[in-house]
Write a protein that holds these residues in place. Structure first.
Motif, PDB file in Angstrom:
ATOM      1  N   TRP A  83      39.894  37.840  44.703  1.00  0.00           N
ATOM      2  CA  TRP A  83      40.326  37.063  43.543  1.00  0.00           C
ATOM      3  C   TRP A  83      39.483  35.805  43.472  1.00  0.00           C
ATOM      4  O   TRP A  83      39.496  35.006  44.408  1.00  0.00           O
ATOM      5  N   ALA A  84      38.735  35.639  42.398  1.00  0.00           N
ATOM      6  CA  ALA A  84      37.957  34.397  42.244  1.00  0.00           C
ATOM      7  C   ALA A  84      38.615  33.593  41.130  1.00  0.00           C
ATOM      8  O   ALA A  84      39.756  33.163  41.279  1.00  0.00           O
ATOM      9  N   GLY A 142      39.842  34.666  38.522  1.00  0.00           N
ATOM     10  CA  GLY A 142      41.040  35.417  38.134  1.00  0.00           C
ATOM     11  C   GLY A 142      41.185  35.683  36.645  1.00  0.00           C
ATOM     12  O   GLY A 142      42.208  36.203  36.207  1.00  0.00           O
ATOM     13  N   THR A 143      40.157  35.368  35.857  1.00  0.00           N
ATOM     14  CA  THR A 143      40.336  35.517  34.409  1.00  0.00           C
ATOM     15  C   THR A 143      40.337  36.986  33.978  1.00  0.00           C
ATOM     16  O   THR A 143      40.905  37.313  32.937  1.00  0.00           O
ATOM     17  N   ASP A 158      42.010  35.396  48.063  1.00  0.00           N
ATOM     18  CA  ASP A 158      41.512  34.304  47.214  1.00  0.00           C
ATOM     19  C   ASP A 158      40.238  33.735  47.833  1.00  0.00           C
ATOM     20  O   ASP A 158      40.282  33.102  48.888  1.00  0.00           O
ATOM     21  N   THR A 193      38.271  31.538  46.290  1.00  0.00           N
ATOM     22  CA  THR A 193      37.845  30.297  45.615  1.00  0.00           C
ATOM     23  C   THR A 193      37.780  29.100  46.554  1.00  0.00           C
ATOM     24  O   THR A 193      37.183  28.090  46.207  1.00  0.00           O
ATOM     25  N   LEU A 244      37.264  28.295  34.952  1.00  0.00           N
ATOM     26  CA  LEU A 244      37.828  29.160  35.985  1.00  0.00           C
ATOM     27  C   LEU A 244      36.902  30.322  36.307  1.00  0.00           C
ATOM     28  O   LEU A 244      36.653  30.631  37.469  1.00  0.00           O
ATOM     29  N   MET A 247      46.343  31.657  33.949  1.00  0.00           N
ATOM     30  CA  MET A 247      45.442  32.569  34.658  1.00  0.00           C
ATOM     31  C   MET A 247      45.179  32.110  36.080  1.00  0.00           C
ATOM     32  O   MET A 247      44.299  32.641  36.752  1.00  0.00           O
ATOM     33  N   GLN A 302      46.364  28.507  43.921  1.00  0.00           N
ATOM     34  CA  GLN A 302      45.054  27.981  43.551  1.00  0.00           C
ATOM     35  C   GLN A 302      45.134  26.542  43.045  1.00  0.00           C
ATOM     36  O   GLN A 302      44.111  25.929  42.766  1.00  0.00           O
TER      37      GLN A 302
END
Lengths: 294, 158
Positions: A30-31, A33-34, A52, A54, A108, B60, B65
């Motif tokens: 998951w970066a 997430g868009t 994740d 990121t 994002l 999103m 996060q």
């Protein structure tokens, strides 16, 4: 119902890959997430673990070296948009990002995510393929490198597997001037391309085209090259390409396109537009190289 | 899972499932209903928040996060007694009708004006292209952002 998942936050790319290997298909990187948020909500993807990436460091830099430009996979689209002054190839990529999604999703969304989602209509894929870019993929014990035109296997499928796309490298051949241009057909802002094309030309000091890249999007399950169009251009002088040759190379490219008709556009329309956009991209490339269309 | 967030200048610790969006947690756990969720697909911009100063669609983002970052929602921008200049400008120019989309527009405008303090009308329109106003108040919204730019410029030169 959308799947419930555990959240994992690896502290290194190596740890990320180990997590992915451990959970396999049940885990998703998951970066930004868009794309992932949509795939999760629409129940296209079901998974038990979200990795994740990121918070990983060192993957969000753009490095401009003498022999290559290296774009970290976690560079956001808005960071790429702001890199327009750093290199003329990045200027084109910056202009491409402005066509993508919205300002708030560009902050994002990541370059690596856009490529890994492997949409045949992705905006960044054609320019990277046209520029002979390389995907740098981190494995459990090292790095492997794959040319961008061999990175995709099908719609939403890549060769990355459980490894992790960590950077994209654009080679800058010595004593060559390399440019890239992109055109797409869309209806409005926040739209994806109905069809798109990108070309890259490299010329040497004698103004000869030493390398041409022609990449076509949304006309096959993956973004494709037109090798015949590339061969047609290579060896020509940037001052000798005529209007009729521009048209000819557009025709050659459109013959390589294998579009389908869908809700967005008909196959005939896509093929016709490939001809137009390829010619426009090449004209723009020759203009930037300082050549003239005869 | 315990999650630590910094929202509108306050350090907050809360318990949340990990498979939730930041937008949902801000609304449902913290009561910050100025975070409007409409399309849930990153297209309408009504859930826009600022994360470390950058506009992001919080529908999103996973709640985790948001950790380690400064989150600003419309509730953190001004008070009814002491409006932020952008809020004041939206009132003066009537940059809304129903106002559902307004928090997102104002936060997008804040990030944009910090980067481009003296924009043209076209630049404003492009910068606001990630926010949808179903009432169609766009010309008023553009005027609001231009008015806000003047207010902020006047304020910073004092």
């Amino acid at each position: 119902m959308q799947s419930h998942f555990e959240y994992l936050r690896p502290s290194s790319t190596k740890e990320a890959v180990q997590m992915k290997i451990e959970f396999g298909q049940r885990a998703k990187y998951w970066a930004g997430g868009t794309d992932m948020t949509l795939r999760w909500r629409r129940e296209i993807d079901r998974f038990s673990h979200c990795i994740d990436i990121t918070y990983l460091t060192g993957l969000d830099n753009i490095e401009v070296e003498e022999d290559c430009i290296r774009i970290g996979a976690l560079v956001s689209l808005s960071a790429l948009e702001r890199a327009d002054q750093r290199h003329h190839l990045l200027k084109t990529l910056s202009d491409v990002t402005k066509l993508m999604c919205t300002p708030q999703t560009r902050t994002l969304a990541t370059v690596g995510g856009n490529l890994s989602n492997a949409s045949p209509a992705a905006d960044l894929t054609p320019p990277f393929i046209a520029m002979d870019a390389l995907a740098e993929i981190t494995t459990e014990d090292g790095i492997r490198t794959v040319p961008m035109d061999q990175f995709f296997e099908g719609v939403n499928r890549t060769v990355v597997g459980d490894d992790l796309l960590s950077a994209i490298e654009i080679p800058l051949p010595e004593s060559q001037h390399k440019v890239v241009k992109y055109h797409r057909i869309d209806r409005t802002i926040v739209d994806i391309a109905l069809v798109n094309a990108s070309t890259s030309l490299s010329a040497d000091r004698s103004r000869t085209i030493t390398r041409a890249g022609v990449a076509l999007g949304a006309v096959a399950p993956i973004v494709i090259r037109s090798p015949a169009a590339e061969r047609f251009l290579e060896g020509k002088s940037i001052d000798s390409v005529s209007e009729s040759e521009l048209e000819k190379v557009g025709e050659i490219a459109s013959e390589d396109a294998k579009p389908i008709s869908d809700v967005r556009a008909s196959a005939d329309y896509r093929r016709a537009m490939i001809k137009v956009m390829t010619a426009r991209c090449i004209k723009d490339c020759i203009d930037e190289l300082g050549g003239t269309i005869s | 899972m315990r999650i630590r967030l910094n929202v509108n200048g306050n350090a907050i610790e809360l318990e949340s499932a990990t498979d939730r969006t930041l937008a949902d947690v801000l609304r449902e756990e913290l009561g910050l209903i100025g975070v409007r969720v409409s399309c849930s697909e990153g297209e309408c911009g009504s859930c826009t928040i600022l994360v470390d100063g950058q506009p992001m669609t919080s529908c999103m983002m996973l709640v985790n996060q948001g950790e380690g970052k400064e989150i600003l929602t419309i509730e953190g921008l001004g008070t009814p007694e002491d409006l932020h200049p952008i809020q004041q400008a939206f009132i003066e120019e009537q940059g809304f009708q129903c106002a559902f989309c307004t928090p997102g527009f104002i936060l997008s405008a804040k990030a944009f004006l910090e980067e481009n303090p003296n924009p043209t009308e076209d630049e404003v329109a492009f910068a606001m292209s990630g926010n949808i106003c179903r009432c169609g108040a766009y010309p008023y919204i553009v005027r609001s952002v231009l008015n806000a730019a003047e207010k902020l410029q006047a304020g910073s030169s004092n």
